[in-house]
Write an enzyme that holds these catalytic residues in place. Structure first.
Site, PDB file in Angstrom:
ATOM      1  N   CYS A   2       0.813  -1.220   0.000  1.00  0.00           N
ATOM      2  CA  CYS A   2       0.000   0.000   0.000  1.00  0.00           C
ATOM      3  C   CYS A   2       0.845   1.269   0.000  1.00  0.00           C
ATOM      4  CB  CYS A   2      -0.886   0.025   1.231  1.00  0.00           C
ATOM      5  SG  CYS A   2      -1.977  -1.385   1.325  1.00  0.00           S
ATOM      6  N   ARG A  26       5.725  -0.159  -5.896  1.00  0.00           N
ATOM      7  CA  ARG A  26       5.656  -0.951  -4.670  1.00  0.00           C
ATOM      8  C   ARG A  26       4.759  -2.181  -4.832  1.00  0.00           C
ATOM      9  NH1 ARG A  26       6.687   2.326   0.023  1.00  0.00           N
ATOM     10  NH2 ARG A  26       5.108   1.175   1.166  1.00  0.00           N
ATOM     11  N   TRP A  92      -2.605  -2.930  -1.674  1.00  0.00           N
ATOM     12  CA  TRP A  92      -2.151  -4.301  -1.894  1.00  0.00           C
ATOM     13  C   TRP A  92      -2.936  -5.135  -0.889  1.00  0.00           C
ATOM     14  CZ3 TRP A  92       0.414  -8.168   0.888  1.00  0.00           C
ATOM     15  CH2 TRP A  92       0.961  -9.202   0.120  1.00  0.00           C
ATOM     16  N   ASN A 118      -2.172   2.627   5.577  1.00  0.00           N
ATOM     17  CA  ASN A 118      -1.146   1.605   5.319  1.00  0.00           C
ATOM     18  C   ASN A 118      -0.906   0.851   6.613  1.00  0.00           C
ATOM     19  OD1 ASN A 118      -0.793   2.619   2.798  1.00  0.00           O
ATOM     20  ND2 ASN A 118       1.376   3.098   3.032  1.00  0.00           N
ATOM     21  N   GLY A 119      -0.679  -0.452   6.528  1.00  0.00           N
ATOM     22  CA  GLY A 119      -0.411  -1.233   7.732  1.00  0.00           C
ATOM     23  C   GLY A 119      -1.549  -2.196   7.996  1.00  0.00           C
ATOM     24  N   GLU A 490      18.363 -18.358  -4.591  1.00  0.00           N
ATOM     25  CA  GLU A 490      18.006 -17.078  -5.200  1.00  0.00           C
ATOM     26  C   GLU A 490      17.541 -17.288  -6.646  1.00  0.00           C
ATOM     27  OE1 GLU A 490      17.161 -14.330  -4.348  1.00  0.00           O
ATOM     28  OE2 GLU A 490      17.410 -13.035  -6.069  1.00  0.00           O
ATOM     29  N   LYS A 494      13.777 -16.283  -8.015  1.00  0.00           N
ATOM     30  CA  LYS A 494      13.595 -15.334  -9.122  1.00  0.00           C
ATOM     31  C   LYS A 494      12.729 -15.950 -10.207  1.00  0.00           C
ATOM     32  CE  LYS A 494      14.793 -12.664  -7.842  1.00  0.00           C
ATOM     33  NZ  LYS A 494      15.082 -11.681  -6.879  1.00  0.00           N
ATOM     34  N   GLU A 497       8.966 -16.389  -9.009  1.00  0.00           N
ATOM     35  CA  GLU A 497       8.152 -15.205  -8.739  1.00  0.00           C
ATOM     36  C   GLU A 497       7.690 -14.479  -9.995  1.00  0.00           C
ATOM     37  OE1 GLU A 497      11.905 -12.530  -7.140  1.00  0.00           O
ATOM     38  OE2 GLU A 497       9.918 -11.881  -6.604  1.00  0.00           O
ATOM     39  N   HIS A 513      17.451 -37.942  -0.875  1.00  0.00           N
ATOM     40  CA  HIS A 513      16.759 -38.293   0.368  1.00  0.00           C
ATOM     41  C   HIS A 513      15.257 -38.046   0.262  1.00  0.00           C
ATOM     42  CE1 HIS A 513      20.468 -39.185   2.473  1.00  0.00           C
ATOM     43  NE2 HIS A 513      20.990 -38.115   1.876  1.00  0.00           N
ATOM     44  N   LYS A 610       6.656  -4.604  -3.900  1.00  0.00           N
ATOM     45  CA  LYS A 610       8.085  -4.287  -3.839  1.00  0.00           C
ATOM     46  C   LYS A 610       8.559  -4.156  -2.398  1.00  0.00           C
ATOM     47  CE  LYS A 610      12.087  -3.330  -5.546  1.00  0.00           C
ATOM     48  NZ  LYS A 610      12.828  -4.519  -5.980  1.00  0.00           N
TER      49      LYS A 610
HETATM   50  C1  F6R Z   1      12.389 -11.061  -4.506  1.00  0.00           C
HETATM   51  C2  F6R Z   1      12.318  -9.913  -3.631  1.00  0.00           C
HETATM   52  C3  F6R Z   1      11.901 -10.138  -2.234  1.00  0.00           C
HETATM   53  C4  F6R Z   1      12.598  -9.144  -1.306  1.00  0.00           C
HETATM   54  C5  F6R Z   1      12.001  -9.255   0.104  1.00  0.00           C
HETATM   55  C6  F6R Z   1      12.722  -8.353   1.077  1.00  0.00           C
HETATM   56  O1  F6R Z   1      12.815 -10.699  -5.781  1.00  0.00           O
HETATM   57  O2  F6R Z   1      12.577  -8.818  -4.038  1.00  0.00           O
HETATM   58  O3  F6R Z   1      12.095 -11.446  -1.823  1.00  0.00           O
HETATM   59  O4  F6R Z   1      13.959  -9.429  -1.286  1.00  0.00           O
HETATM   60  O5  F6R Z   1      10.653  -8.917   0.064  1.00  0.00           O
HETATM   61  O6  F6R Z   1      12.644  -7.027   0.681  1.00  0.00           O
HETATM   62  P1  F6R Z   1      13.663  -5.959   1.211  1.00  0.00           P
HETATM   63  O7  F6R Z   1      15.002  -6.328   0.693  1.00  0.00           O
HETATM   64  O8  F6R Z   1      13.173  -4.664   0.666  1.00  0.00           O
HETATM   65  O9  F6R Z   1      13.619  -6.026   2.709  1.00  0.00           O
END
Ligand code: F6R
Length: 615
Positions: A2, A26, A92, A118-119, A490, A494, A497, A513, A610
């Site tokens: 949000c 975001r 969001w 927000n929150g 990682e 990626k 997502e 296993h 984001k």
């Molecule tokens: C994946 C991604 C998320 C962030 C996570 C933490 O591509 O971007 O997994 O890494 O939400 O976000 P930050 O780094 O902003 O605390």
């Protein structure tokens, strides 16, 4: 997640719309605006937008729309409402699906109070039960605030806001309009970021310090503060309604890196920016003099153990940090996911340095973990990409990655910079322990060389080919050992997502296993091998997969004789110590192209935000 933007002053609706557009990065699923205009309902063609618009006799109006902001913009552009007071919101969904009814702004029954939030209000169900006889039109936790303000109104706006806020548990940044005061936005904040500002003819509220327009007087609100924002003035109060003074915020920076330029998506642009981002990060800390200004030598000297905390990609960068700090400096390092750490019985060790990794600096779980570590008496350091983000106000020390704004939801260049920062930190610990300050400079030079190698390594075609091959997979596995396993975590995150293909990362030796039973003739398995001493073991594991029909794509810098694999991607010559920084760029690009081939928007994957400002 949000976002809030609000304006008191000329062209309030237009500016608020521009403001919430800046918050788009975001992640959101609906958007809305409320504004004051007594004439609005009389002069517009409202029936067409009946479901989107609420007009109240008192002059407050609300327009909301599900989906992209451009849809809200279309309505606003066709109606052209004029106003000197507006608040807007990108939502969001947390409580209740994305829908017009659940979108903000929310209003009281007679529309005297309008609120964006927000929150999360954690006790909203309990509070709802107190509002006897009131009907609720949404499933949100936020509507309760507008209803409570009206229900508990005692004739004094500030007192009512204070009384309502003191009943709310959880986190909130609230921007509130009261119909009888059409020149003011009231703001209250607790545990969700919020900034306010003013100059001669304008007052602004924004949830995101990097998205507010440049303004003469800017203030970061502390918790439990109420602000009364007008054009040309802001009054601040604590929760006893004592008037308080806040210091003006001076570290204001505008990030201009929001243009796509020649790229089709921000994610592709940001992957291409990795070499420059690493160089810019490194240059800020490339000597002992520079790094110790942000993190004094005495902190390093006192540290006996390290705890690294983050979420998602930032957590994965933390795993790389563990490898470096243990391998280079022999310091015991634990890594934890912030949301897990908070509910564990952590046994604090004296002289533990807690390092928090967060691109946005706003992740709710990470910030809560900082508070917890401080309560344990640990020294705290943040590695973040956003100057003056909330985490910076919580920790003892802050190290900034200089990746530039990351607009694409999936983190790429910030991850590489976080890992680069851990290389520098490991060098710093080593330098202090053997009293050789120049190690920092040496390490920084190496990292700049790695950045150059990444730049010159042309891998688009290889990555496109692999993306084309895997795009129709239902499921995919990624394996590696130790650092290659951290990398695979990682890489797998990626891919899933943004492509929505199920993917799992596994320690290569662990596959047999249980999970190996899922490998059949159609299953692609990425095997990562960058460390010489792991060659035989990882290759054995990859062969086990291939023997069961798995299509192994091996990414390696080692010479491999076995040709049983579906594909071998030979990595360029580079010290194996730095290989993860380079190898991850392949996996970022493969994820990107897979997403594009599948017709997704890699910049805005479904359901993701984001910065994750709720727990
Ligand atoms: C994946 C991604 C998320 C962030 C996570 C933490 O591509 O971007 O997994 O890494 O939400 O976000 P930050 O780094 O902003 O605390």
């Amino acid at each position: 997640m949000c976002g809030i933007y609000g304006i008191v002053g000329d062209k309030a609706v237009e500016k608020t719309l521009q403001g919430i557009k800046k918050l788009e990065y975001r992640g959101y699923d609906s958007a809305g605006i409320s504004f004051f205009n007594y004439e609005f309902k009389l002069s517009t063609d409202i029936p067409k937008y009946l479901k989107n618009i609420s007009c109240f006799k008192n002059g407050l109006n609300i327009i909301r729309e599900e989906g992209d902001i451009s849809k809200l913009e279309k309505i606003i552009n066709s109606l052209k409402p004029k106003s000197k007071l507006a608040i807007g919101h990108t939502r969001w969904a947390t409580h209740g699906k994305p829908s017009i009814a659940n979108s903000h702004p929310h209003h009281s029954e007679n529309g005297d109070w309008v609120v964006v939030h927000n929150g999360i209000i954690e006790n909203y169900i309990e509070l709802k039960q107190e509002l006897k006889g009131l009907k609720f039109y949404s499933e949100t936790d936020s509507e309760i605030v507008a209803k409570m303000l009206s229900y508990n109104f005692d004739g004094d706006v500030l007192n009512t806001i204070k009384n309502v806020c003191s009943r709310l548990n959880g986190s909130y940044a609230l921007a509130i309009l009261y119909a009888k005061n059409p020149n003011k936005i009231y703001v209250a904040k607790s545990n969700s970021p919020c900034v306010v500002g003013y100059s001669k003819d304008i007052g602004i509220v924004c949830s995101d310090i990097s998205s507010i327009e440049k303004i003469e007087n800017l203030y970061v609100l502390p918790n439990q503060t109420i602000a009364e924002v007008s054009a040309g003035n802001i009054n601040f109060f604590d929760y006893n309604l004592n008037k308080i003074e806040l210091s003006k915020f001076s570290g204001f920076t505008i990030d201009s890196s929001e243009e796509l330029g020649k790229y089709s998506h921000f994610m592709l642009k940001e992957i291409n920016e990795i070499p420059t981002a690493i160089e810019k990060t490194v240059v800020d800390y490339n000597t002992i003099e520079k790094i110790r200004k942000s993190l004094p030598k005495k902190v390093i000297k006192n540290t006996k153990e390290i705890l690294i905390i983050g979420c998602g990609t930032a957590y994965h960068a933390g795993l790389m940090g563990k490898r470096l700090l243990e391998e280079v400096c022999g310091i015991k390092t634990d890594v934890d996911i912030a949301s897990e750490f908070r509910y564990k019985n952590y046994v604090p060790h004296k002289n533990t340095l807690a390092i928090f990794v967060s691109q946005s600096g706003e992740t709710a779980d990470t910030i809560k973990a900082v508070k917890l570590c401080k309560a344990y008496g640990l020294t705290t350091v943040a590695i973040t990409n956003v100057k003056n983000s909330s985490i910076c106000f919580e920790v003892d020390y802050c190290l900034y990655t200089n990746a530039g704004k990351e607009v694409a939801v999936a983190s790429t260049k910030a991850y590489n910079c976080q890992v680069a920062m851990f290389y520098l930190m490991a060098a710093y610990f080593k330098a202090v322990s053997i009293d050789q300050d120049n190690l920092i400079f040496e390490e920084a030079k190496q990292l700049v060389d790695v950045a150059k190698q990444i730049k010159s390594n042309k891998i688009n075609n290889i990555c496109m080919d692999i993306a084309r091959e895997i795009k129709d997979s239902k499921s995919l596995y990624m394996i590696g050992r130790t650092v290659d396993y951290y990398l695979s975590l990682e890489a797998s995150l990626k891919l899933k997502e943004i492509s929505y293909i199920h993917s799992e990362a596994y320690p290569a030796g662990e596959l047999k296993h249980g999970t190996i039973s899922l490998i059949d003739n159609d299953t692609f398995v990425f095997a990562f091998l960058t460390q010489k001493h792991l060659k035989d073991k990882t290759i054995n594991n990859a062969v086990e997969v291939a023997s069961r029909g798995g299509k192994v794509i091996l990414f390696t810098n080692q010479k491999i004789e076995n040709t049983n694999f579906y594909k071998i991607v030979n990595l360029p010559k580079l010290s194996e110590f730095y290989m993860p920084l380079l190898l991850v760029t392949y996996t970022q690009l493969i994820a990107y192209y897979t997403s594009v081939y599948l017709g997704n928007n890699p910049d805005k994957p479904r359901s993701l935000a984001k910065s994750v400002t709720v727990e």
